[in-house]
Motif scaffolding. Structure first.
Motif, PDB file in Angstrom:
ATOM      1  N   HIS A 102       0.846  -1.184   0.000  1.00 37.12           N
ATOM      2  CA  HIS A 102       0.000   0.000   0.000  1.00 37.12           C
ATOM      3  C   HIS A 102       0.883   1.235   0.000  1.00 37.12           C
ATOM      4  CE1 HIS A 102      -3.704  -2.244   0.799  1.00 37.12           C
ATOM      5  NE2 HIS A 102      -3.009  -2.957   1.665  1.00 37.12           N
ATOM      6  N   CYS A 137      -3.855   6.256  -0.075  1.00 41.79           N
ATOM      7  CA  CYS A 137      -3.034   5.153  -0.578  1.00 41.79           C
ATOM      8  C   CYS A 137      -2.651   5.503  -2.011  1.00 41.79           C
ATOM      9  CB  CYS A 137      -3.826   3.851  -0.531  1.00 41.79           C
ATOM     10  SG  CYS A 137      -2.875   2.446  -1.115  1.00 41.79           S
ATOM     11  N   GLU A 139      -0.491   3.585  -3.860  1.00 37.82           N
ATOM     12  CA  GLU A 139      -0.009   2.397  -4.584  1.00 37.82           C
ATOM     13  C   GLU A 139      -1.260   1.583  -4.926  1.00 37.82           C
ATOM     14  OE1 GLU A 139       3.070   1.317  -5.405  1.00 37.82           O
ATOM     15  OE2 GLU A 139       4.081   3.060  -4.519  1.00 37.82           O
ATOM     16  N   TYR A 140      -1.431   1.254  -6.192  1.00 41.69           N
ATOM     17  CA  TYR A 140      -2.625   0.490  -6.558  1.00 41.69           C
ATOM     18  C   TYR A 140      -2.622  -0.848  -5.834  1.00 41.69           C
ATOM     19  CZ  TYR A 140      -6.410  -1.718  -8.856  1.00 41.69           C
ATOM     20  OH  TYR A 140      -7.604  -2.358  -9.074  1.00 41.69           O
ATOM     21  N   CYS A 141      -3.702  -1.117  -5.078  1.00 41.57           N
ATOM     22  CA  CYS A 141      -3.721  -2.316  -4.241  1.00 41.57           C
ATOM     23  C   CYS A 141      -4.950  -3.188  -4.469  1.00 41.57           C
ATOM     24  CB  CYS A 141      -3.599  -1.923  -2.771  1.00 41.57           C
ATOM     25  SG  CYS A 141      -4.819  -0.711  -2.242  1.00 41.57           S
ATOM     26  N   HIS A 145      -8.930   0.349  -3.769  1.00 43.59           N
ATOM     27  CA  HIS A 145      -7.773   1.245  -3.640  1.00 43.59           C
ATOM     28  C   HIS A 145      -8.172   2.708  -3.460  1.00 43.59           C
ATOM     29  CE1 HIS A 145      -4.133   3.409  -4.666  1.00 43.59           C
ATOM     30  NE2 HIS A 145      -4.732   3.912  -5.710  1.00 43.59           N
ATOM     31  N   MET A 148      -9.356   3.905  -0.018  1.00 45.01           N
ATOM     32  CA  MET A 148      -8.468   3.698   1.122  1.00 45.01           C
ATOM     33  C   MET A 148      -7.914   5.037   1.607  1.00 45.01           C
ATOM     34  SD  MET A 148      -5.529   0.847   1.310  1.00 45.01           S
ATOM     35  CE  MET A 148      -4.396   0.813   2.712  1.00 45.01           C
TER      36      MET A 148
HETATM   37 CU1  CUA Z   1      -4.001   0.485  -0.564  1.00 39.67          CU
HETATM   38 CU2  CUA Z   1      -4.046   1.376  -2.768  1.00 39.67          CU
END
Ligand code: CUA
Length: 156
Positions: A102, A137, A139-141, A145, A148
């Motif tokens: 993340h 966030c 960072e692609y999670c 996403h 978040m």
């Molecule tokens: Cu956690 Cu994007």
């Protein structure tokens, strides 16, 4: 093939300096490997809920005007996600993840960390102004996403 005497000398120096160079790189890489940066504390990502300080995430007073803010990232939330910080507090933010990578960006500040499973990332910041910050966030999670986020309020 005939190699001129001077060319041989240059070849010798070339190879010699290459060896010196590689040795320096090797030695410095080894020296760095012996001392991992303190920002990369390790943690078992499966046991985050049981591992202090992440078993009780949140803000902890550690000294005069000094705090630790321990945050657990997971798909797709931060725990806790509503945080109040007293104005003037020097806060060391520690963050780790229970699952995937993340991001941890406090919009409008220089707080920006990548949160990797197995590691604790830290960032220390003093909050001198009252106001609100949003943690996002970056960072692609996965599917959630974009949802978040967490809110930080700096209060008097
Ligand atoms: Cu956690 Cu994007």
């Amino acid at each position: 093939m005939h190699i001129h005497k001077y060319e041989k000398i240059w070849l010798f120096f070339g190879i010699g300096s290459l060896f010196v160079f590689l040795t320096i790189i090797g030695v410095s890489a080894f020296a760095q490997g012996n001392q991992p940066p303190s920002c990369l504390t390790t943690i078992d990502p499966e046991k985050v809920d049981e591992t202090p300080p992440f078993n009780k995430p949140g803000l902890v007073k550690t000294g005069d005007n000094e705090y630790q803010l321990n945050i657990v990232a997971s798909a797709f939330a931060y725990t806790p996600n509503q945080i109040e910080i007293p104005k003037g507090a020097k806060v060391t933010i520690n963050v780790t993840t229970k699952d995937v990578i993340h991001g941890f960006e406090m919009a409008g500040t220089n707080v920006n960390m990548m949160v990797e499973p197995g590691y604790v990332n830290s960032f220390t910041k003093t909050f001198n102004k009252t106001g609100q910050y949003t943690i996002v966030c970056n960072e692609y999670c996965g599917a959630g996403h974009h949802m978040m986020t967490a809110k930080v309020k700096v209060v008097n």
